[in-house]
Design a protein around this motif. Structure first.
Motif, PDB file in Angstrom:
ATOM      1  N   PHE A 275      39.956  27.740 -57.956  1.00  0.00           N
ATOM      2  CA  PHE A 275      41.374  27.907 -58.342  1.00  0.00           C
ATOM      3  C   PHE A 275      41.653  27.022 -59.558  1.00  0.00           C
ATOM      4  CE2 PHE A 275      41.450  28.757 -53.967  1.00  0.00           C
ATOM      5  CZ  PHE A 275      42.181  29.886 -53.981  1.00  0.00           C
ATOM      6  N   CYS A 276      42.732  27.437 -60.433  1.00  0.00           N
ATOM      7  CA  CYS A 276      42.915  26.715 -61.438  1.00  0.00           C
ATOM      8  C   CYS A 276      43.652  25.284 -60.781  1.00  0.00           C
ATOM      9  CB  CYS A 276      43.867  27.405 -62.485  1.00  0.00           C
ATOM     10  SG  CYS A 276      45.419  27.786 -61.601  1.00  0.00           S
ATOM     11  N   VAL A 277      44.009  24.250 -61.682  1.00  0.00           N
ATOM     12  CA  VAL A 277      44.141  23.116 -61.230  1.00  0.00           C
ATOM     13  C   VAL A 277      45.570  23.257 -60.379  1.00  0.00           C
ATOM     14  CG1 VAL A 277      45.196  20.790 -61.802  1.00  0.00           C
ATOM     15  CG2 VAL A 277      43.320  21.766 -63.336  1.00  0.00           C
ATOM     16  N   ASP A 278      46.590  23.762 -61.000  1.00  0.00           N
ATOM     17  CA  ASP A 278      47.888  23.901 -60.286  1.00  0.00           C
ATOM     18  C   ASP A 278      47.605  24.734 -58.728  1.00  0.00           C
ATOM     19  OD1 ASP A 278      49.065  22.378 -62.191  1.00  0.00           O
ATOM     20  OD2 ASP A 278      49.766  24.233 -63.166  1.00  0.00           O
ATOM     21  N   HIS A 279      46.771  25.762 -58.838  1.00  0.00           N
ATOM     22  CA  HIS A 279      46.837  26.647 -57.730  1.00  0.00           C
ATOM     23  C   HIS A 279      46.029  25.757 -56.572  1.00  0.00           C
ATOM     24  CE1 HIS A 279      48.055  30.730 -59.517  1.00  0.00           C
ATOM     25  NE2 HIS A 279      49.134  29.977 -59.176  1.00  0.00           N
ATOM     26  N   GLY A 280      44.964  25.183 -57.181  1.00  0.00           N
ATOM     27  CA  GLY A 280      44.117  24.158 -56.345  1.00  0.00           C
ATOM     28  C   GLY A 280      45.032  23.372 -55.630  1.00  0.00           C
TER      29      GLY A 280
END
Length: 321
Positions: free
Chosen positions: A291-296
């Motif tokens: 995932f991207c950082v925020d979604h991770g």
């Protein structure tokens, strides 16, 4: 009135038996991705002995978020597909919003289906591609919160030998201990802890992971005082944090914030485990790395550790092919 409760199924599939080979691949791909799918082969026991007319009416009218109609010359001739379509259309009329999703193998007209409803031409569309589009329509969906039985991606991340069953069990138990600690935290406490492990520097492992308080505050969107409160609150859950003087050197007269360096340490009462923080660090990395950082951060904060299992990652990748 339609049922206002959360739909039991993410998507219901309505199709003619002659088109089953195609639809079966779509259903399996959707199911493997974590969606709840109504597909008759998956419901044989549940349907056994039921009044199918009334039960299918509830499924297609009330219990699904979307209904995909696989339209073909065969679909137009079937009694049961007509029943399913009418139930689905009744739902669409009651709610006055998109619910029926036509997918056409050909241009066979279907009685009662308005030509103004947008459809997909799937005559040259692979079933895996259609499944991906259905997933996009249903919307983002994380895997069910929980911890997998197999954590082979974590074992690989930590260099555990495939044949070392004892070490594999120890690592899984420590990782589960971290997951269990997160379960007992508030969502903001989880984000603070996971943020340290996701954005922090691992140079001091296995003792701990360190990060600038100011950086952590910016990355997870919490005020510095809130970050400190959240990290202090989780001490009883085996997560300890030390605040040290900032590690950054400033030039003379340089304007800098009064920063602190945070060192996070996780411990777990599993025998011979002095590397618990390193295991937690690896678990967060594996759970969030697709995932991207925020979604991770959101994925781990929602307790989704499913991607520690390589099979889950493989199924998701296959669905995108």
């Amino acid at each position: 009135m339609p049922d206002t409760r959360e739909p039991w199924y993410d998507v219901a599939l309505s199709f003619a038996g002659e088109d089953r080979d195609y639809v079966q691949v779509v259903a399996q791909t959707l199911r493997d991705s974590g969606l709840r799918v109504f597909y008759d082969d998956y419901e044989q026991v549940a349907l056994w002995g039921k009044d199918l007319y009334s039960h299918l009416d509830r499924v297609y009218r009330e219990q699904s978020k979307y209904c995909v109609l696989f339209i073909s010359q065969h679909y137009a001739k079937k009694v049961w597909t007509s029943h399913e379509r009418r139930s689905a259309q009744a739902r669409a009329i009651e709610e006055r919003k998109e619910y029926v999703l036509p997918a056409r193998f050909d241009d066979t007209p279907i009685d009662g289906l308005p030509s103004t409803i947008g459809y997909l031409d799937i005559s040259d569309t692979a079933p895996g591609e259609l499944a991906r589009m259905i997933m996009d329509k249903v919307g983002p969906r994380y895997s069910k919160p929980g911890f997998p039985k197999v954590v082979d991606r974590l074992w690989e991340e930590l260099g555990v030998e495939e044949s070392d069953a004892k070490e594999k069990d120890r690592v899984r138990r420590v990782a589960y201990g971290f997951y269990d600690a997160l379960r007992h935290m508030t969502i903001d406490e989880r984000k603070a802890v996971v943020g340290v492990l996701a954005f922090g520097c691992p140079a001091e492992l296995p003792e701990g992971v360190h990060i600038s308080l100011d950086l952590l505050s910016r990355m997870i969107g919490q005020e510095t005082t809130e970050v400190l409160q959240n990290l202090a609150a989780v001490r009883s859950l085996n997560v300890k944090v030390k605040a040290r003087k900032g590690q950054f050197h400033a030039d003379d007269d340089e304007l800098v914030v009064d920063d602190k360096d945070l060192l996070l340490h996780f411990w777990c009462p599993v025998p011979d485990s002095q590397d618990c923080t390193a295991i937690a660090y690896g678990a967060v990395a594996c759970a969030a790395d697709h995932f991207c950082v925020d979604h991770g951060i959101e994925v781990v904060a929602k307790l989704d550790f499913s991607r520690l299992d390589a099979r889950v990652v493989g199924l998701a990748a296959r669905a995108e092919d």
